[in-house]
Design an enzyme around this catalytic site. Structure first.
Site, PDB file in Angstrom:
ATOM      1  N   TYR A  26      46.193  74.904  52.391  1.00  8.67           N
ATOM      2  CA  TYR A  26      45.954  74.781  53.833  1.00  8.67           C
ATOM      3  C   TYR A  26      45.889  73.309  54.210  1.00  8.67           C
ATOM      4  O   TYR A  26      45.095  72.544  53.636  1.00  8.67           O
ATOM      5  CB  TYR A  26      44.651  75.502  54.184  1.00  8.67           C
ATOM      6  N   ALA A  28      44.683  70.817  56.835  1.00  6.94           N
ATOM      7  CA  ALA A  28      43.742  70.715  57.946  1.00  6.94           C
ATOM      8  C   ALA A  28      43.839  69.333  58.570  1.00  6.94           C
ATOM      9  O   ALA A  28      43.939  68.322  57.868  1.00  6.94           O
ATOM     10  CB  ALA A  28      42.325  70.972  57.453  1.00  6.94           C
ATOM     11  N   TYR A  29      43.785  69.295  59.911  1.00 11.45           N
ATOM     12  CA  TYR A  29      43.908  68.016  60.611  1.00 11.45           C
ATOM     13  C   TYR A  29      42.859  67.853  61.719  1.00 11.45           C
ATOM     14  O   TYR A  29      42.756  66.784  62.316  1.00 11.45           O
ATOM     15  CB  TYR A  29      45.307  67.886  61.217  1.00 11.45           C
ATOM     16  N   GLY A  30      42.095  68.898  62.003  1.00 14.53           N
ATOM     17  CA  GLY A  30      41.103  68.853  63.077  1.00 14.53           C
ATOM     18  C   GLY A  30      39.693  68.938  62.532  1.00 14.53           C
ATOM     19  O   GLY A  30      39.323  68.212  61.604  1.00 14.53           O
ATOM     20  N   GLU A 105      40.397  80.347  63.735  1.00 16.14           N
ATOM     21  CA  GLU A 105      41.392  79.646  64.551  1.00 16.14           C
ATOM     22  C   GLU A 105      41.844  80.455  65.770  1.00 16.14           C
ATOM     23  O   GLU A 105      42.683  79.987  66.536  1.00 16.14           O
ATOM     24  CB  GLU A 105      42.606  79.286  63.688  1.00 16.14           C
ATOM     25  N   TYR A 146      32.787  67.840  68.980  1.00 14.05           N
ATOM     26  CA  TYR A 146      34.019  68.159  68.247  1.00 14.05           C
ATOM     27  C   TYR A 146      34.631  66.883  67.672  1.00 14.05           C
ATOM     28  O   TYR A 146      35.037  66.835  66.511  1.00 14.05           O
ATOM     29  CB  TYR A 146      35.009  68.863  69.178  1.00 14.05           C
TER      30      TYR A 146
END
EC number: 4.3.2.9
Length: 201
Positions: A26, A28-30, A105, A146
């Site tokens: 996976y 992930a970027y956030g 998500e 966030y």
């Protein structure tokens, strides 16, 4: 590294075969850059390496213009943009966690769409990974909470310094109310036994 590179053929090693059947990779970027955030719902997470997605940029938005109720603002997505790049993490996860990751998500509600991306590790290896892209997104500022989770994740996993600076410069909205998932992450980061006090809130 070789264990997670996609080399199809009869001579591929056993670990890679097992990875295909029992695990998935996976990108992930956030908010899922931060291990403690990802592990709230997906306990099988194992860090593999950092990687870059070429010809994409990081953007923040809301699905159909509706801000995230969970995060009180826009959330991260990737947008095709030749010449740009997005840095992130390759996580190895059990296939049993795929359903919970999809739920996190918002796949069942059409908010994010599962996609396959081809990323490049720092030593030049090419890896195919599972990832997500927001559907029908409208530009929107993320909440300070966030943004903080993303920046903590980038620091925790030592993404390139220039990229961390770019994340730190992201404009956030002015939301100052409660964010329950943020409080969960805070509790996980501040749990007894955590070694890296720098990542505490």
């Amino acid at each position: 590294m070789e264990a997670f590179i996609n080399h199809p053929g009869p001579d591929e090693d056993l670990e890679l075969q097992n990875c295909r059947s029992e695990h998935f990779l996976y990108f992930a970027y956030g908010s899922n850059l931060l291990q403690e955030r990802l592990m709230l719902r997906n306990p099988s997470v194992v860090f593999l390496t950092i990687a870059q997605l070429l010809d994409y940029k990081l953007a923040f938005g809301s699905h159909q213009g509706k801000p995230s109720l969970q995060w009180k603002g826009g959330t991260a997505t990737i947008v095709y943009s030749p010449g740009e790049e997005v840095w992130g993490i390759i996580w190895k996860m059990n296939t049993s966690d795929l359903y919970s990751l999809d739920r996190q998500e918002g796949v069942e509600n059409g908010i994010y769409n599962p996609i396959e991306v081809t990323v490049q590790t720092q030593d030049g290896k090419i890896v195919k990974c599972h990832s997500y892209q927001m559907n029908d997104y409208v530009l929107d500022l993320p909440s300070p909470q966030y943004k903080k989770v993303i920046c903590l994740g980038a620091k925790q996993n030592e993404l390139p310094v220039d990229y961390q600076k770019k994340l730190n410069s992201i404009e956030a909205n002015n939301y100052a109310g409660p964010v329950p998932v943020f409080e969960e992450i805070e509790a996980a980061l501040n749990a007894p036994g955590k070694q890296n006090n720098e990542d505490k809130f």
